[in-house]
Design an enzyme around this catalytic site. Structure first.
Site, short mmCIF file in Angstrom:
data_model
loop_
_atom_site.label_atom_id
_atom_site.label_comp_id
_atom_site.label_asym_id
_atom_site.label_seq_id
_atom_site.Cartn_x
_atom_site.Cartn_y
_atom_site.Cartn_z
N ARG A 235 -0.43 -1.60 -4.93
CA ARG A 235 -1.52 -2.03 -3.33
C ARG A 235 -2.26 -3.55 -3.04
O ARG A 235 -1.75 -4.46 -4.41
CB ARG A 235 -3.22 -1.16 -4.41
CG ARG A 235 -3.19 0.10 -4.08
CD ARG A 235 -3.43 0.77 -1.86
NE ARG A 235 -3.21 2.45 -2.06
CZ ARG A 235 -2.44 3.13 -2.29
NH1 ARG A 235 -0.67 2.40 -1.54
NH2 ARG A 235 -2.31 4.00 -1.66
N GLU A 264 -3.68 -5.38 5.32
CA GLU A 264 -2.64 -4.17 6.00
C GLU A 264 -3.37 -3.93 7.79
O GLU A 264 -4.84 -3.41 7.15
CB GLU A 264 -1.86 -2.89 5.12
CG GLU A 264 -1.55 -3.62 4.03
CD GLU A 264 -0.67 -2.00 3.55
OE1 GLU A 264 -1.05 -0.62 3.92
OE2 GLU A 264 -0.07 -2.91 2.55
N HIS A 282 5.08 -1.39 4.33
CA HIS A 282 4.65 -0.44 3.77
C HIS A 282 5.73 0.53 3.73
O HIS A 282 5.41 2.29 3.99
CB HIS A 282 2.94 -0.14 4.02
CG HIS A 282 2.47 0.10 2.88
ND1 HIS A 282 1.09 0.31 2.71
CD2 HIS A 282 2.43 1.88 1.87
CE1 HIS A 282 0.75 1.57 1.71
NE2 HIS A 282 1.96 2.31 1.00
#
Length: 315
Positions: A235, A264, A282
């Site tokens: 993450r 993000e 991602h």
């Protein structure tokens, strides 16, 4: 039962969901904000959240008598859901472990190889017409085979990455983890500073959340070797992004490969400007069959709930 799917899933999953539930799917691809989460908790029996949906404690406190009793998360990571607050509100939370393991490990290997062998930089050179032909000292990178790889977080995904590195590339595996792991390959557990000091490649594969927030910061990057590479597929907020940028700009480490970011979808211009950084959007589980498997696993939790059975993947 009324099921809300926060973002459209592969068509085979949508069709299966419609077979079992009264389905509503949001028509956008952005995460649910606080107001949407509050409304969903009030209006639906089950919600199938996706990455970034704002199911924080305030959302649950605003709906003390929520109609929703299950958040069947699409994904193994669920740090966008306050699980403690959900449980206190009588709402179960499930995830999709296992389905994501191989695909995420593959992306880690993609980042390792691309960063070590300067593949992104080389492709940009070719695409912009700057390649003048082969010569013996052009774009020399790191040979991955036989290197020492540090895995931070030796769960399912961490072990899958380690297996690929060890069996595929003959790498020596060291790892930092809260507890020892019994694995089917040679691996040495070390404390994090000691592991960082000897690793050629450092891969973060921990869950997100408060316990791992900024696990990698200025001190950790300073502990790494100057030729070492840093890879993150966990993450974004596990990494202090500004500290990473500073380490790269100061040549404290040789490069980085990132599939996730602290804010993000915002990627700092300082990262984009660096040639020794591989940046992916991602892509960890972005393969059709994997996303279908994830969707079916999430739906299996929904169906079990609707039928009054034990939830297969409760967290």
């Amino acid at each position: 039962m009324k099921l809300l799917i926060s973002r459209r899933l592969p068509e085979s999953v949508m069709a299966e969901a419609a077979h079992h539930f009264d389905v509503t799917c949001r028509p956008v691809t952005t995460p649910m904000d606080h107001a949407e989460c509050v409304a969903a908790l009030r209006d639906y029996d089950i919600i199938l959240p996706t990455l970034g949906d704002a199911f924080r404690a305030p959302a649950f406190s605003e709906v003390p008598d929520a109609r929703c009793k299950l958040l069947a998360n699409f994904g193994v990571g669920y740090n966008h859901i306050d699980v403690t607050a959900a449980r206190a509100a009588g709402i179960a939370v499930t995830n999709t472990p296992g389905a994501v393991t191989g695909a995420t490990a593959d992306i880690a290997m993609t980042l390792i190889l691309m960063t070590a062998r300067r593949a992104g930089e080389g492709e940009r050179m070719v695409r912009t017409g700057q390649w003048a032909g082969w010569h013996p000292t052009q774009m020399l990178g790191m040979h991955v085979s036989g290197r020492t790889v540090c895995i931070i977080g030796m769960g399912r995904i961490g072990q899958a990455i380690a297996r690929r590195c060890h069996f595929g590339f003959g790498c020596k595996i060291i790892y930092a983890n809260r507890s020892p792991k019994s694995v089917d390959f040679p691996a040495t557990q070390m404390d994090l500073p000691a592991a960082l000091a000897i690793a050629d490649i450092v891969v973060v594969a921990t869950p997100g959340g408060a316990e791992t927030h900024h696990l990698m910061g200025a001190a950790q990057f300073a502990a790494m070797q100057r030729h070492a590479l840093f890879i993150n597929i966990s993450r974004g907020d596990v990494v202090d992004e500004m500290a990473l940028i500073a380490a790269l700009q100061a040549d404290q480490i040789a490069g980085a490969g990132l599939d996730v970011y602290e804010c993000e979808p915002v990627v700092p211009q300082e990262l984009i400007a660096l040639e020794n950084v591989t940046l992916l959007p991602h892509l960890g589980t972005a393969a059709l069959d994997v996303r279908e498997d994830m969707g079916r696993m999430a739906l299996a939790n929904c169906i079990a709930f609707a039928e009054g059975r034990a939830l297969p993947n409760q967290v």
